[in-house]
Scaffold this active site. Sequence first.
Site, short mmCIF file in Angstrom:
data_model
loop_
_atom_site.label_atom_id
_atom_site.label_comp_id
_atom_site.label_asym_id
_atom_site.label_seq_id
_atom_site.Cartn_x
_atom_site.Cartn_y
_atom_site.Cartn_z
N SER A 1 -69.51 23.59 56.33
CA SER A 1 -68.64 22.76 55.64
C SER A 1 -67.80 23.00 55.25
O SER A 1 -66.83 22.87 56.12
CB SER A 1 -69.56 22.22 55.26
N GLY B 1 -77.09 27.43 55.25
CA GLY B 1 -76.91 28.24 54.44
C GLY B 1 -75.60 29.21 54.43
O GLY B 1 -75.72 29.70 53.28
N ASP C 1 -67.67 29.11 48.81
CA ASP C 1 -67.29 28.82 50.10
C ASP C 1 -65.78 29.42 50.02
O ASP C 1 -65.48 29.77 51.53
CB ASP C 1 -68.54 27.98 51.03
#
Length: 358
Positions: free
Chosen positions: A110, A106, A154
């Site tokens: 990646s 979380g 992200d």
Amino acid sequence: MIIRGRAPLRISFGGGGTDVAPFCVDKGGAILGSTINKYAYCSIVPRDNDEIIVHSMDFDMTVKYHAKENYVYDGSLDLVKAALKRMNIRQGCEVYLQCDAPPGSGLGTSSTVMVAMLRAMAKWKGEEPDGYALANLAYEVEREELGIAGGFQDQYAATFGGFNFIEFHGKNNVVVNPLRIRKEIIQELEYNLLLCYTGNIHVSANIIKDQVSNYENKNTDAIEAMSNVKALAYAMKDELLKGNLHSFGRLLDYGWQSKKKMSSRITNPQIDELYDTAIRAGALGGKLLGAGGGGYLLMYCPYNIKHKVAAKMEEAGGQLADWNFELRGSSAWKTDDSRWNYDKVSVTIPDGVYTFNV
């Protein structure tokens, strides 16, 4: 010569999931978050031939390729193959990958690994992409080249670092707003937060696909929840900038209750019990980081009962993590290990030269 790239992992406070298309394209998304002092690293050691050797230190895996081969995405280190292909790496090298958190935690692992790889490969080639170009490239490689479901958050968080309010209106319209938060507010927030590993990893792509399906199928509860989560990000930003941290903590809970309505896969009984344990012990609010299903819980606790919350969460099976905020984004540098002597160190002092075996 060794080329290294590093990018920080992130935690999000509000707006998670609104950065995923088609919601962010249709209605716009917004996320409030920060990076922490846990990182993904990529080290590149050039070779004189065309052999590329990739070492995944986290999985204890080594895979070999040739620089001019056509890479096949077969589930084995596809992130690396896609990065090598997109950066057009045609020289042999060894690539070492390591991350401070497991996949599915979380924390955006990646995408952060992808940013670290691209940053290191660009440094090797003598390129210095700006933040938006690097984050967009990481998004394209991961989401479009590999087809991994997910949003924009992200890549941009790992690239820019620090506290940001990021607004999303689709691929070519992402705006990163760095927040000027007083130092004492950041320190107080850090002191009042607990980061707790639930012991489970999650497959974010499955949860995101379910969330997207709910939106496309016009699930009223899910759409309303997404809108609430987006509005909450704006409210949390205001409270954080003003230093109203107890209100900020309670808004974490409101956001978590709303986010659970976006998909039935976001939580499970074990996560709910761990969260409820923290609330009963005095935490004001919190949320599961990432898409859901597992990973880390972030809980806000008044300082004088934080130790009690921590103890109860550990009794319930949670694993508390040490961490701090990281205000810097991704970086890359070169180092020369040819001058390193792994056997001995010599030190010159007024009385002579002393050599130590190490």
